[in-house]
Each structure stands twice: as C-alpha cells, then as structure tokens.
Motif scaffolding. Structure first.
Motif: not given
Length: 442
Positions: A132-136, A138-149
C-alpha cells in the motif's frame, strides 16, 4: 468469468482426466491440487476475473494457494487490479459510488487478513505497507485535495477489517507502526505546541487522518475507546484537550479548518459540540478502562479554556450533551472543591440552555437538587443556593445593561438573550415551586 463458473472450473480441475490412478492419487498431489497443472501466468489471468471476495475465499484452501495469492497481489497486474485509486471521482460516503469503493477496500482487507493469517503481526504489517505504500492518498500528508478524497476512509475500513479480532497487544503494535509510517507524534507535537490556527493545514490533516483511519469505522465502543486512548494518552492533559478539539471540534463549512474562536465569540449550537460530547462520553464509558472519572472531568475542565475561556453557555451546553453522569460528576467536583459561586453560575446557564434548546426545565432543577446533597453542611448548601439567586440577578442586570447600551438601528441579540434569560428564571423557579408543593403534600 463469474465466481460460480470459476469454482466449476476448479471442480473440473480436480476431476481425474483418465483412469490412471497413479496420476490422480490424492497423496501424490501437492496442496495446489490440479492448479499445479496451470502455468502461473494462466493462474494469475484467471484471478483477474474473480471478485475480491472470491479470491479471499480461495486463499483459505491451502497454504500453497495462499502463497500464490500473496505473490499475485505483489505483481503489477495484481496491484492495478486490486488497488483502486479513483478516490476523487466518487460520490460522498453513503452514496452508491462512494460506498462501492469502500466496500471494495473492506473486501481487500479481508483478503489480506486471510492471506497473511499464519504470519507474525510484524510481518503482516510489513507486507501491508509494501503493497500500500505507493498509494499517496493513504498517507497523512499525501493527497492534494484531502477534503474531496475517499483515500483515508478506504485505508481506515481496510485496517478495521484487517485488525478486527486482534488482541490489544497486536493493536498496540499496529498503532505504533502507523505512527512510525505517518510520523503522527511529531506532527501532533507541532500543532499542540503552536498557537491555535497557526498550522491550519496540518490541523486539518491530523483531524482527517485520526478520524478516517483510526476512529470512524469501529462497530464496538470498546474499539473506538481503545484507539482514541492511543491517540490522546501519550500527551499531557493540556495537550489532550487541544488535540481533542482539533479532532472533534467545530470546523468551517467552507474550507474544513478548525474554528478556534467558536466557543469564545458567542453561543454555539448542538452541532458544533456534538463531536466533543460524544468523545467525552466514550472516554467516560466503562469500556475505556484506562480513564478514571477524575481524568475525564479534568479533560472537560481543560477543554473549556481551549484556546481561551469559553462562554459559560457553551460550557453548559457541552455538559448537557455529554449526559447526566458526566454533568453531575463535573458539578459535584466543583462542590467538593468549594467553588460554589462558579457552580451557581453554571446552574444558571444550564437553565438558560434548557430554555433556549427546549429541554425540560425540571432536569436542571433536579440536577441542582442532586448537587445540593454533595455539600457537607446545611450552611454550605444554603450559601450555594444564595449564590444561584445572585447569579440570576447579576446576569439579568448585565444583559439588561447590554440592551440599554445597544443601538436601536441595528439588530441586537442582547434583547433576545434577555428574553430567554427572564423566561429561564421564571420556568426554573416554577419547577422549584412545583417540587416544594409536592414535597409538602406528601
């Protein structure tokens, strides 16, 4: 290929093709059965047509098949097939499409659980991370749009299924493993030691990670209490209160950031306090074995000055939402510690909230009556009752002064506050009179 067709194919593979019994002797077959006659590439091609739930069932046939499935998951084709990453084009959770991807990750969690069943916890977690490590997202600071993810929610349901039924020691290892991967303690240290709101984006990330990954998906309250305890307990009480507010406090409807001034600037509503109240009830519950009643009351006390002292009305509303036991224990602690004047003001605001939010006023009276029994002597009790009357009088005079000093050309909430306060006093004393009359008639 449907799952039923596949298992029919599996049955056919296990049916002898000739009368040569030496070839079909069960003892001569490996635990792969007749799957050993298939080249690995063909076996993996067949898996591409199976639903994840059926692959999960297949993993329980034998250790050899389970190992093949572990290898399949690690392949690029298996990765592409199983790790859905379209987290941003889904409907909100509860809608059809959002539910679809969440259900997929629940099934994937069960597949990982079954495939790694015979491995030590440490190795199971390492395997999970490797896949799962390559799925950005899934990371605390990984997705650029966390509210819509939906990424963190998918990760959360995956972990919930994977770890369901594990004992506490194993779950401690899971939490420590996640903290190491996400660097959560260091990030929490930043936000609890900084000025509230100065690290708004990081506050939001921590809130989403804690809720979506660690807290939201548990069915049993004991599990929720365990994970919330893991998040809070490493920190001093003052930091626990700050962190509790970050995770469960009110947020802006525009950008999702924590609204730190909400409890200070004016009276708030139930919606803004419900998350905090539910968390407090969870920690006070008998399921939360690592918390004493004194711990929880101290946390509530500390919370009421985050980031500065709350309006007393918001304190009262939080106590009401937290339930009778917590409200009484909080008030009783003030009575025992000789804080009669502070307790009296709290009684007045409990009555005001009952009036505003349409709760039964006799609840506030009965709560005061119950608290009166905590005082050691009649003199202490009488002094407290006098403080209640004085608190009503002072608050009404202060509100009246605000009304008289306000401009007539603008909408002023002071008059409405005065209206509610006078009605609260009248209804509060009406319930006291009813109580007194019933006592005298007995």
């Amino acid at each position: 290929m449907s799952s039923s067709a596949f298992f029919l194919f599996y049955d056919q593979l296990n049916t002898p093709f000739s009368c040569n019994t030496s070839d079909t002797d069960p003892q001569s077959l490996s635990t792969l059965g007749y799957f050993q006659t298939l080249p690995l590439e063909i076996f993996q091609m067949v898996l591409n047509y199976l639903p994840v739930k059926d692959i999960s069932m297949l993993s329980m046939v034998s250790k050899s098949i389970s190992n093949r499935l572990i290898n399949y998951i690690s392949t690029p084709s298996g990765n592409r097939r199983l790790l859905w990453q379209d987290f941003h084009n889904q409907e909100l959770p509860g809608k059809r499409e959002g539910s679809c991807i969440l259900e997929h990750y629940k099934s994937l969690g069960l597949l990982f659980k079954r495939c790694t069943l015979l491995l030590p916890t440490k190795d199971r977690l390492k395997y999970m991370h490797r896949i799962l490590s390559e799925v950005s997202c899934f990371k605390l600071i990984g997705c650029p749009r966390p509210l819509h993810c939906l990424g963190l929610q998918c990760y959360g349901v995956f972990l919930q299924i994977l770890t369901a039924g594990w004992d506490e020691l194993e779950c401690h290892r899971v939490f420590n493993f996640l903290c190491e991967l996400s660097n959560l303690p260091r990030k929490v240290q930043i936000v609890v030691s900084s000025k509230p709101g100065s690290a708004r984006k990081l506050e939001l990330r921590i809130r989403l990670y804690c809720r979506s990954v660690l807290l939201n998906h548990w069915i049993h309250r004991s599990d929720s209490a365990f994970w919330l305890t893991r998040i809070l307990k490493p920190w001093p009480m003052v930091n626990q209160a700050r962190l509790l507010y970050i995770i469960f406090g009110p947020v802006s409807s525009l950008d999702g950031h924590v609204v730190w001034q909400k409890m200070i600037e004016g009276p708030t509503d139930e919606t803004s306090l419900k998350g905090l109240a539910d968390a407090i009830k969870l920690l006070y519950d008998t399921e939360a074995r690592e918390w004493t009643a004194d711990d929880v009351i101290s946390l509530v006390d500390e919370l009421s000055v985050v980031p500065r002292e709350w309006l007393m009305e918001n304190n009262a509303r939080l106590l009401i939402l937290s339930g009778n036991n917590i409200c009484f224990t909080f008030m009783a602690s003030k009575a025992v510690n000789g804080r009669a004047m502070e307790l009296a003001r709290l009684v007045v605001f409990l009555a005001l909230v009952c009036e505003k939010d349409l709760y039964c006023m006799d609840w506030a009276v009965k709560m005061m009556q119950k608290v009166c029994k905590v005082f050691g002597t009649p003199g202490e009790r009488n002094y407290f009752l006098q403080c209640v009357e004085n608190a009503f009088a002072h608050l009404i005079m202060d509100t009246l002064q605000a009304v008289l000093s306000g401009g007539r050309d603008e909408e002023d909430s002071s008059f409405l506050n005065l209206f509610h306060l006078v009605n609260a006093q009248a209804n509060f004393h009406k319930e006291i009179l009813y109580l007194a009359m019933r006592s005298n008639s007995v």
